[in-house]
Design a protein around this motif. Structure first.
Motif, PDB file in Angstrom:
ATOM      1  N   UNK A 123       1.083  -1.441  -0.230  1.00 45.58           N
ATOM      2  CA  UNK A 123       0.436  -0.165   0.404  1.00 45.58           C
ATOM      3  C   UNK A 123       0.954   1.412  -0.050  1.00 45.58           C
ATOM      4  N   UNK A 124       2.242   1.604  -0.376  1.00 42.73           N
ATOM      5  CA  UNK A 124       2.713   2.540  -0.814  1.00 42.73           C
ATOM      6  C   UNK A 124       3.528   2.310   0.910  1.00 42.73           C
ATOM      7  N   UNK A 125       3.078   2.172   1.694  1.00 43.04           N
ATOM      8  CA  UNK A 125       3.834   2.381   3.032  1.00 43.04           C
ATOM      9  C   UNK A 125       5.122   1.814   3.125  1.00 43.04           C
ATOM     10  N   UNK A 126       6.427   2.232   3.904  1.00 34.67           N
ATOM     11  CA  UNK A 126       7.738   2.098   3.192  1.00 34.67           C
ATOM     12  C   UNK A 126       7.940   1.812   4.883  1.00 34.67           C
ATOM     13  N   UNK A 127       9.112   0.742   5.385  1.00 33.77           N
ATOM     14  CA  UNK A 127       9.524  -0.107   6.470  1.00 33.77           C
ATOM     15  C   UNK A 127      11.394  -0.747   6.521  1.00 33.77           C
ATOM     16  N   UNK A 137       7.696   0.326  13.549  1.00 29.98           N
ATOM     17  CA  UNK A 137       8.916   1.887  12.670  1.00 29.98           C
ATOM     18  C   UNK A 137       8.490   2.837  13.390  1.00 29.98           C
ATOM     19  N   UNK A 138       7.463   3.918  13.276  1.00 25.77           N
ATOM     20  CA  UNK A 138       6.537   4.447  13.442  1.00 25.77           C
ATOM     21  C   UNK A 138       7.060   4.943  15.421  1.00 25.77           C
ATOM     22  N   UNK A 139       6.566   4.036  15.463  1.00 23.96           N
ATOM     23  CA  UNK A 139       6.929   4.221  17.212  1.00 23.96           C
ATOM     24  C   UNK A 139       8.031   4.237  18.296  1.00 23.96           C
ATOM     25  N   UNK A 140       8.734   3.165  17.012  1.00 21.12           N
ATOM     26  CA  UNK A 140      10.412   3.819  17.762  1.00 21.12           C
ATOM     27  C   UNK A 140      10.805   5.407  17.100  1.00 21.12           C
ATOM     28  N   UNK A 141      10.625   5.375  16.001  1.00 15.92           N
ATOM     29  CA  UNK A 141      11.090   7.398  15.983  1.00 15.92           C
ATOM     30  C   UNK A 141      10.251   7.727  16.518  1.00 15.92           C
ATOM     31  N   UNK A 171      11.188  12.125  11.768  1.00 16.71           N
ATOM     32  CA  UNK A 171       9.792  12.546  11.289  1.00 16.71           C
ATOM     33  C   UNK A 171       9.452  11.973   9.839  1.00 16.71           C
ATOM     34  N   UNK A 172      10.644  12.682   9.240  1.00 17.79           N
ATOM     35  CA  UNK A 172      10.980  11.876   7.993  1.00 17.79           C
ATOM     36  C   UNK A 172      10.184  10.726   7.575  1.00 17.79           C
ATOM     37  N   UNK A 173      11.053   9.849   8.260  1.00 14.90           N
ATOM     38  CA  UNK A 173      10.551   8.143   8.296  1.00 14.90           C
ATOM     39  C   UNK A 173       9.470   7.404   8.614  1.00 14.90           C
ATOM     40  N   UNK A 174       9.240   8.288   9.498  1.00 14.72           N
ATOM     41  CA  UNK A 174       7.345   7.937   9.818  1.00 14.72           C
ATOM     42  C   UNK A 174       6.115   7.931   8.450  1.00 14.72           C
ATOM     43  N   UNK A 175       6.787   9.235   7.947  1.00 12.54           N
ATOM     44  CA  UNK A 175       5.936   9.583   7.142  1.00 12.54           C
ATOM     45  C   UNK A 175       6.143   8.673   5.558  1.00 12.54           C
ATOM     46  N   UNK A 179       2.633   5.583   8.992  1.00 10.62           N
ATOM     47  CA  UNK A 179       1.443   4.954  10.445  1.00 10.62           C
ATOM     48  C   UNK A 179       1.449   6.241  10.702  1.00 10.62           C
ATOM     49  N   UNK A 180      -0.292   6.694  10.671  1.00 11.80           N
ATOM     50  CA  UNK A 180      -1.204   7.763  11.725  1.00 11.80           C
ATOM     51  C   UNK A 180      -1.095   7.384  13.376  1.00 11.80           C
TER      52      UNK A 180
END
Length: 386
Positions: A123-127, A137-141, A171-175, A179-180
């Motif tokens: 779905x276009x989500x990068x990890x 990963x978003x939580x870690x950031x 924040x760039x990685x969260x984008x 991860x909402x």
């Protein structure tokens, strides 16, 4: 656990083996130093140990899948050992800096890995890798941003610029992850820091440092609005956010309703540790700390598990208004307290009891308070804290 095994390969029983090794070394050190373990075993850990034992005993009677229940409790017990080790080492070293710095280093490595070698999770989500959930990963950031604010000292301009760069990268990685809840959490973290810490600290600075401090805040706001916002407009995250605000998340809502229905039918003891996934029509966890604990362990387990949360709330609230703390200590107490509030917010979408990052943060949160309180008591009694 959080990088090597995610990127390369899983090491069987690594957590168990390292946990036994860490605990063995700590106990050996405590024995050789004649340390009273009660002094380094805070009430939070005692509550969680009791929670684990009660969950095991009750689960033997109520759990449908006893093998899953026992394995899950063993994993959680390993997390508790890691928590105890972090607290013990911090108290012995009289500082949590080793763990904070190591965590920041970990987050930087994860961010760089995602930036240059990230993979499409769907779905276009990068990890970081096909096995790395982008929400994790978003939580870690997010926790990384919090620890950067913890380290930030406006009196040191060069390090402040480096820390600002790290925040922007995280924040760039969260984008990237889409991860909402991580984006909302980091926004809450930064706004709270800006309103409740940064502005209030201005009066404690010299004119020169006030100028630097204000400039740094303005630069941060400009960069967030002019660099990250355009990226957000073109990201999958914006699409997911808009869909969430327009129609909500029906699947999560159904999970929560089912969890509370299970709790209503088993209010005292629940259905057994990690048993929601066995009973649920979804076949997975409930995606909420609060729903999961209530459904699985009932009121008894909820009281035991969440009691440390209230202890932390009380301790940090008192320290927020403690005017005897110096500038740096005061700032760090407040940043950690805000991070704790963000963690509680994330609990509506993350199950902290299963999440390594959340448990690591809670360990550092407990350790910092213990170290600083011990330090203040020694100084108050006329001693020197070396």
């Amino acid at each position: 656990m959080l990088w090597f095994q995610v990127i390369f390969f899983s090491i069987p029983n690594f957590l168990l083996g390292s946990g036994i090794g860490l605990l063995g070394l700590v106990l050996f050190h405590a024995y050789t130093q004649s340390t009273n373990l009660k002094e380094v075993l805070p009430i939070e850990i005692r509550f969680w140990i009791l929670f684990t034992l009660v969950s095991l005993m009750v689960g033997m009677f109520v759990a449908l899948d006893k093998v899953l229940m026992i394995n899950s409790i063993i994993t959680y017990l390993q997390f508790l050992i890691l928590t105890f080790v972090i607290i013990y080492v911090s108290i012995v070293e009289k500082s949590v800096e080793f763990f904070v710095n190591t965590f920041i280093f970990l987050v930087i490595i994860c961010a760089i890995t995602t930036l240059f070698w990230g993979v499409d999770y769907g779905g276009g989500r990068i990890t970081m890798s096909p096995t790395n959930n982008p929400n994790t990963l978003g939580l870690t950031m997010t926790i990384g941003v919090g620890f950067i604010l913890y380290k930030l000292n406006i009196k040191e301009l060069f390090s402040s610029i480096l820390y600002l760069s790290c925040i922007l990268m995280f924040i760039y990685i969260i984008l990237f992850t889409g991860s909402r809840k991580s984006l909302l959490a980091v926004a809450l973290l930064l706004v709270s820091w800006l309103l409740m810490i940064s502005i209030s600290q201005l009066k404690l600075l010299t004119i020169a440092n006030k100028v630097k401090y204000t400039t740094l805040i303005i630069v941060l706001i400009i960069l967030l609005s002019n660099v990250l916002y355009p990226l957000l407009q073109d990201s999958v995250l914006l699409t997911r956010l808009m869909a969430f605000f327009e129609s909500g998340d029906s699947t999560r809502e159904q999970m929560y309703r089912e969890a509370f229905s299970i709790f209503a039918n088993n209010p005292v003891f629940g259905v057994g540790f990690d048993q929601y996934r066995v009973i649920s029509i979804f076949g997975t966890y409930s995606h909420s700390t609060y729903a999961e604990i209530l459904a699985n362990t009932g009121l008894l387990g909820a009281v035991l598990y969440f009691s440390p949360y209230f202890v932390l709330m009380k301790n940090y609230t008192i320290q927020w208004f403690n005017k005897k703390n110096n500038f740096i200590t005061n700032q760090r107490y407040r940043v950690l307290f805000i991070m704790y509030g963000v963690l509680l917010f994330l609990g509506f979408g993350v199950i902290h009891i299963y999440d390594k990052t959340s448990i690591l943060f809670l360990a550092i949160l407990i350790a910092f308070y213990r170290v600083e309180v011990k330090k203040s008591k020694i100084i108050k009694n006329g001693g020197i804290y070396e």
